[in-house]
Design a protein around this motif. Sequence first.
Motif, PDB file in Angstrom:
ATOM      1  N   LEU A   4       0.184 -10.189  -9.860  1.00 24.94           N
ATOM      2  CA  LEU A   4       1.429  -9.668  -9.320  1.00 24.94           C
ATOM      3  C   LEU A   4       2.373 -10.813  -8.942  1.00 24.94           C
ATOM      4  CD1 LEU A   4       3.056  -7.217  -8.601  1.00 24.94           C
ATOM      5  CD2 LEU A   4       1.812  -7.042  -6.443  1.00 24.94           C
ATOM      6  N   CYS A   5       1.839 -11.851  -8.350  1.00 29.72           N
ATOM      7  CA  CYS A   5       2.676 -13.013  -8.019  1.00 29.72           C
ATOM      8  C   CYS A   5       3.205 -13.683  -9.287  1.00 29.72           C
ATOM      9  CB  CYS A   5       1.895 -14.022  -7.181  1.00 29.72           C
ATOM     10  SG  CYS A   5       1.672 -13.516  -5.457  1.00 29.72           S
ATOM     11  N   ARG A   6       2.394 -13.700 -10.330  1.00 26.69           N
ATOM     12  CA  ARG A   6       2.847 -14.276 -11.598  1.00 26.69           C
ATOM     13  C   ARG A   6       3.994 -13.464 -12.185  1.00 26.69           C
ATOM     14  NH1 ARG A   6      -1.105 -15.371 -16.712  1.00 26.69           N
ATOM     15  NH2 ARG A   6      -1.098 -13.093 -16.800  1.00 26.69           N
ATOM     16  N   LYS A   7       3.931 -12.139 -12.028  1.00 28.54           N
ATOM     17  CA  LYS A   7       5.011 -11.290 -12.528  1.00 28.54           C
ATOM     18  C   LYS A   7       6.284 -11.500 -11.715  1.00 28.54           C
ATOM     19  CE  LYS A   7       6.144  -6.583 -13.915  1.00 28.54           C
ATOM     20  NZ  LYS A   7       5.643  -5.195 -14.137  1.00 28.54           N
ATOM     21  N   ILE A   8       6.143 -11.659 -10.417  1.00 29.07           N
ATOM     22  CA  ILE A   8       7.307 -11.916  -9.563  1.00 29.07           C
ATOM     23  C   ILE A   8       7.943 -13.257  -9.936  1.00 29.07           C
ATOM     24  CG2 ILE A   8       8.037 -12.393  -7.193  1.00 29.07           C
ATOM     25  CD1 ILE A   8       5.847 -10.386  -6.295  1.00 29.07           C
ATOM     26  N   ASN A 182       8.478 -11.530   0.876  1.00 29.04           N
ATOM     27  CA  ASN A 182       7.536 -11.670   1.996  1.00 29.04           C
ATOM     28  C   ASN A 182       6.105 -11.658   1.478  1.00 29.04           C
ATOM     29  OD1 ASN A 182       8.334 -11.280   5.218  1.00 29.04           O
ATOM     30  ND2 ASN A 182      10.015 -10.940   3.775  1.00 29.04           N
ATOM     31  N   TYR A 183       5.827 -10.767   0.545  1.00 26.52           N
ATOM     32  CA  TYR A 183       4.498 -10.705  -0.070  1.00 26.52           C
ATOM     33  C   TYR A 183       4.200 -12.003  -0.833  1.00 26.52           C
ATOM     34  CZ  TYR A 183       1.034  -9.498  -3.659  1.00 26.52           C
ATOM     35  OH  TYR A 183      -0.052  -9.497  -4.504  1.00 26.52           O
ATOM     36  N   TYR A 184       5.171 -12.448  -1.610  1.00 29.24           N
ATOM     37  CA  TYR A 184       4.987 -13.624  -2.450  1.00 29.24           C
ATOM     38  C   TYR A 184       4.696 -14.867  -1.608  1.00 29.24           C
ATOM     39  CZ  TYR A 184       6.037 -17.080  -6.113  1.00 29.24           C
ATOM     40  OH  TYR A 184       5.978 -18.118  -7.011  1.00 29.24           O
ATOM     41  N   ILE A 185       5.484 -15.058  -0.548  1.00 30.41           N
ATOM     42  CA  ILE A 185       5.345 -16.300   0.218  1.00 30.41           C
ATOM     43  C   ILE A 185       4.105 -16.275   1.107  1.00 30.41           C
ATOM     44  CG2 ILE A 185       6.659 -15.757   2.344  1.00 30.41           C
ATOM     45  CD1 ILE A 185       8.104 -18.502   1.835  1.00 30.41           C
ATOM     46  N   GLU A 270       2.603  -0.962  -9.016  1.00 35.52           N
ATOM     47  CA  GLU A 270       2.581  -2.319  -8.454  1.00 35.52           C
ATOM     48  C   GLU A 270       3.227  -2.328  -7.063  1.00 35.52           C
ATOM     49  OE1 GLU A 270       2.796  -4.962 -12.586  1.00 35.52           O
ATOM     50  OE2 GLU A 270       4.618  -4.111 -11.704  1.00 35.52           O
ATOM     51  N   TRP A 271       4.282  -1.551  -6.908  1.00 37.72           N
ATOM     52  CA  TRP A 271       4.957  -1.473  -5.614  1.00 37.72           C
ATOM     53  C   TRP A 271       4.044  -0.849  -4.551  1.00 37.72           C
ATOM     54  CZ3 TRP A 271       8.483  -3.725  -2.995  1.00 37.72           C
ATOM     55  CH2 TRP A 271       9.064  -3.122  -1.871  1.00 37.72           C
ATOM     56  N   ILE A 272       3.337   0.189  -4.925  1.00 36.13           N
ATOM     57  CA  ILE A 272       2.415   0.838  -3.992  1.00 36.13           C
ATOM     58  C   ILE A 272       1.342  -0.146  -3.548  1.00 36.13           C
ATOM     59  CG2 ILE A 272       0.606   2.596  -3.794  1.00 36.13           C
ATOM     60  CD1 ILE A 272       2.357   4.416  -5.534  1.00 36.13           C
ATOM     61  N   TYR A 273       0.830  -0.932  -4.486  1.00 33.01           N
ATOM     62  CA  TYR A 273      -0.186  -1.917  -4.103  1.00 33.01           C
ATOM     63  C   TYR A 273       0.425  -2.985  -3.201  1.00 33.01           C
ATOM     64  CZ  TYR A 273      -3.203  -5.881  -3.914  1.00 33.01           C
ATOM     65  OH  TYR A 273      -3.943  -6.927  -3.423  1.00 33.01           O
ATOM     66  N   LEU A 274       1.576  -3.522  -3.598  1.00 37.26           N
ATOM     67  CA  LEU A 274       2.207  -4.599  -2.828  1.00 37.26           C
ATOM     68  C   LEU A 274       2.460  -4.158  -1.388  1.00 37.26           C
ATOM     69  CD1 LEU A 274       5.097  -6.898  -3.987  1.00 37.26           C
ATOM     70  CD2 LEU A 274       5.291  -5.699  -1.818  1.00 37.26           C
ATOM     71  N   THR A 275       3.023  -2.983  -1.208  1.00 39.66           N
ATOM     72  CA  THR A 275       3.359  -2.519   0.151  1.00 39.66           C
ATOM     73  C   THR A 275       2.108  -2.173   0.959  1.00 39.66           C
ATOM     74  OG1 THR A 275       3.727  -0.280  -0.721  1.00 39.66           O
ATOM     75  CG2 THR A 275       5.655  -1.705  -0.468  1.00 39.66           C
ATOM     76  N   SER A 276       0.998  -1.870   0.274  1.00 41.88           N
ATOM     77  CA  SER A 276      -0.238  -1.541   0.995  1.00 41.88           C
ATOM     78  C   SER A 276      -0.830  -2.752   1.696  1.00 41.88           C
ATOM     79  CB  SER A 276      -1.276  -0.950   0.032  1.00 41.88           C
ATOM     80  OG  SER A 276      -1.827  -1.955  -0.813  1.00 41.88           O
ATOM     81  N   THR A 277      -0.363  -3.954   1.352  1.00 44.77           N
ATOM     82  CA  THR A 277      -0.897  -5.175   1.970  1.00 44.77           C
ATOM     83  C   THR A 277      -0.232  -5.488   3.305  1.00 44.77           C
ATOM     84  OG1 THR A 277       0.692  -6.656   0.858  1.00 44.77           O
ATOM     85  CG2 THR A 277      -1.337  -6.125  -0.334  1.00 44.77           C
ATOM     86  N   PHE A 278       0.815  -4.744   3.671  1.00 45.54           N
ATOM     87  CA  PHE A 278       1.506  -4.993   4.935  1.00 45.54           C
ATOM     88  C   PHE A 278       0.834  -4.169   6.034  1.00 45.54           C
ATOM     89  CE2 PHE A 278       4.457  -6.586   1.879  1.00 45.54           C
ATOM     90  CZ  PHE A 278       5.130  -7.623   2.528  1.00 45.54           C
TER      91      PHE A 278
END
Length: 303
Positions: A4-8, A182-185, A270-278
């Motif tokens: 996911l970070c690679r895609k960003i 925020n997720y990326y950093i 991907e968005w659902i996964y990313l936001t689930s980490t917060f």
Amino acid sequence: DYELCRKIRNGKDLLGDTAYSLRSEFHMTNDSRLFHHPENKPKDSFSLYEGKMIHQYNASFDGARYFLSEAEARNELLSKEFYRIRQETSLDVEKIEELFTQESCILDYQSYRLAYRAVASSTNERTLICSILPKNIFIGHSMNYLVNLSYKTCGTASFKQIQLDPGRMIYLMTLFNSLILNYYIRNKISANLTMNFIYELPIPEENEKVKQELIRKGFQLLVTKSDTTLFTDLAEELGITPDSETDEIEIRAEIEVLIARVLYGLTREEWIYLTSTFVFGDQSESKQELDRIIARSVELFAD
């Protein structure tokens, strides 16, 4: 997370590859001789902004502990500014001093600035927190700011001062405050956001239509969350009349979806996964607000 970070990232220019640069202003220890408590502040004083005084889109999150005399602070900053002008224009100091007065040049503190909290953690509720700061304030080193003044040589013995387009500051504020970055950093740091980490943020190629929408929505959040009197001049510069009533959750969710789906190309899954980490923040009011933003953004992703 790696994929996911690679895609960003995906070949986008990093902030450090662009013309943008970051700077700090006053050091909380080395420059403490200039700081005055509220009860002893000089008549010509301006607030010293520290990281804890801002939150995302909010320049009025907390009050100032210290104040600086404008005359004293300006004297400290002028020598640094003359050095920077000399580096950018190759003019000698005497000529710069002469022209600086003639051209009615301003210093950073006299303009609006984009700043972010330098003290942060990967386990904070939000890791990258930034806002636009008002005019006529100074900044402590718990925040770094985006340089918005540059100089261009005119002929062989003069220069021109150039200010960054305020719309670009608003645009970058929406990117920096986004859950995407925020997720990326937070996948790159453990504690503290040095300038080098910010320089490594991937900045998407501008989509003019989306950019203008982000500027409008981002500015609306800024004036809603902050003391609205701080940004009257900025509203005029941008040509934006803020709405008197704002659904902050809706606007924030719309900003998140525009950035994630259009600028970084994420899918709903991907968005659902990313936001689930917060997950940090327990049951704080700001965490509950974040949960509502995320829930609404997932709904918008389905549209």
